[in-house]
Design a protein around this motif. Structure first.
Motif, mmCIF file in Angstrom:
data_model
loop_
_atom_site.group_PDB
_atom_site.id
_atom_site.type_symbol
_atom_site.label_atom_id
_atom_site.label_comp_id
_atom_site.label_asym_id
_atom_site.label_seq_id
_atom_site.Cartn_x
_atom_site.Cartn_y
_atom_site.Cartn_z
ATOM 1 N N ASN A 113 -12.206 -81.880 9.871
ATOM 2 C CA ASN A 113 -13.318 -82.156 8.956
ATOM 3 C C ASN A 113 -14.409 -81.084 9.038
ATOM 4 N N HIS A 114 -14.967 -80.765 7.883
ATOM 5 C CA HIS A 114 -16.113 -79.863 7.823
ATOM 6 C C HIS A 114 -16.762 -80.008 6.456
ATOM 7 N N ARG A 115 -18.065 -79.787 6.385
ATOM 8 C CA ARG A 115 -18.777 -79.945 5.110
ATOM 9 C C ARG A 115 -18.312 -78.932 4.078
ATOM 10 N N ARG A 139 -11.697 -77.464 1.378
ATOM 11 C CA ARG A 139 -12.779 -77.838 2.305
ATOM 12 C C ARG A 139 -12.187 -78.214 3.648
ATOM 13 N N ARG A 188 -17.255 -84.992 -0.832
ATOM 14 C CA ARG A 188 -18.718 -84.989 -0.774
ATOM 15 C C ARG A 188 -19.318 -85.904 -1.832
ATOM 16 N N ASP A 194 -18.927 -89.426 -0.662
ATOM 17 C CA ASP A 194 -19.892 -89.695 0.398
ATOM 18 C C ASP A 194 -21.264 -90.002 -0.202
ATOM 19 N N GLN A 248 -15.338 -89.455 5.186
ATOM 20 C CA GLN A 248 -15.605 -88.258 5.981
ATOM 21 C C GLN A 248 -14.358 -87.411 6.168
#
Length: 296
Positions: free
Chosen positions: A31-33, A62, A249, A252, A293
């Motif tokens: 996971n990463h933004r 992503r 995103r 989220d 997430q």
């Protein structure tokens, strides 16, 4: 509902045999933004780093992506040992001078020489650049194909879980809406009763000021707007999951809006049944947030 949800977590590995050499490419994603790429490979292959990163962007939008390239054997990378003879000459000369100056005894052995620093260097002999490029890129492509497949499998599991929780959340909001109407009517009746008990007999219930106060009190506990917005957020969440590309995103953000609405409902209500539904709804939203997430 046939939707494509992709997880950001996955692992892919591919091995290629090249003559006596063995090339292994591993790709790991978490996971990463944003898309964050990192490569670890022999220094003589760094000229391929940009090409490899561009290839990754064709598969991944992503996540934190680590690429590991290891080479065994000498068909792709040949190593050569070199001796710095000028430095050896200086070492030997100065050691002899030390021996003569201080009248030391003994002889210089090969053991002493091998312990001296910087005398030996391992150099990697350049191979055919285009041949090396093709082998590594093809192997990386295979590893990315495996990684993508695993990310999609994990994404399918996430989608199934989120659809289940979305359905549960929708049912809970429907309970809130049903209970809201009952509570609203009950609240009006209680206000009416209290007013009739405390106002003077010559006052009328239709008095404008009293009606305004009743309306304000009733509005403070009314959750109709929050319920309406919750329905809208749930619908938006479902529609977003049907879209292609990077949706994590956006999902989220929608979940955050859901959380804000349910908190407002909880702060407004004094009804036990509504409060119980709010607790259950918060639990579902938290679980949805955890799953989101992981989505690309």
């Amino acid at each position: 509902m046939n939707v494509m949800v992709t997880s950001m977590t996955g692992y892919g590995r591919s091995v290629s045999q090249v003559g006596d050499g063995r090339l292994t490419v591993e790709v790991r994603s978490v996971n990463h933004r944003f898309l964050d790429l990192s490569t670890k490979m022999p220094r003589n292959l760094l000229f391929l780093e940009d090409t490899m990163k561009k290839l990754v962007t064709n598969h991944i939008l992503r996540g934190r992506v680590d690429i590991f390239v290891t080479i065994e054997g000498k068909d792709l990378v040949e190593k050569k040992l070199e001796v710095d003879w000028d430095l050896v000459d200086q070492y030997v000369k100065h050691l002899q001078e030390i021996k003569d100056r201080y009248d030391l005894t003994g002889t210089m052995s090969i053991d002493i020489v091998t312990k001296l620093e910087d005398l030996f260097q391992i150099q990697e002999v350049d191979q055919d650049e285009e041949r090396v490029r093709k082998v590594i890129i093809d192997t990386l492509e295979d590893a990315l194909t495996v990684l993508t497949s695993l990310r999609q499998q994990e994404g399918d599991a996430l989608r199934i879980d989120l659809e289940k929780r979305l359905k549960s959340a929708h049912s809970l909001v429907a309970e809130l809406e049903k209970r809201r109407k009952i509570v609203s009517e009950d609240y009006r009746e209680r206000i009416k009763t209290r007013i009739e008990e405390y106002v003077r007999e010559d006052w009328k219930l239709e008095d404008t000021r009293i009606l305004q106060e009743v309306a304000l009190l009733a509005e403070k506990g009314d959750i109709s707007e929050e319920v309406t917005r919750m329905y809208a957020h749930l619908d938006l969440f479902a529609k977003t999951m049907e879209e292609q590309g990077s949706i994590g995103r956006r999902l989220d953000f929608v979940v955050q809006e859901m959380h804000r609405e349910v908190n407002t409902i909880g702060s407004k209500s004094n009804d036990m049944e509504i409060n119980h539904a709010v607790v259950s709804l918060k639990s579902e939203i938290e679980k949805m947030k955890e799953q989101v997430q992981n989505i690309e």
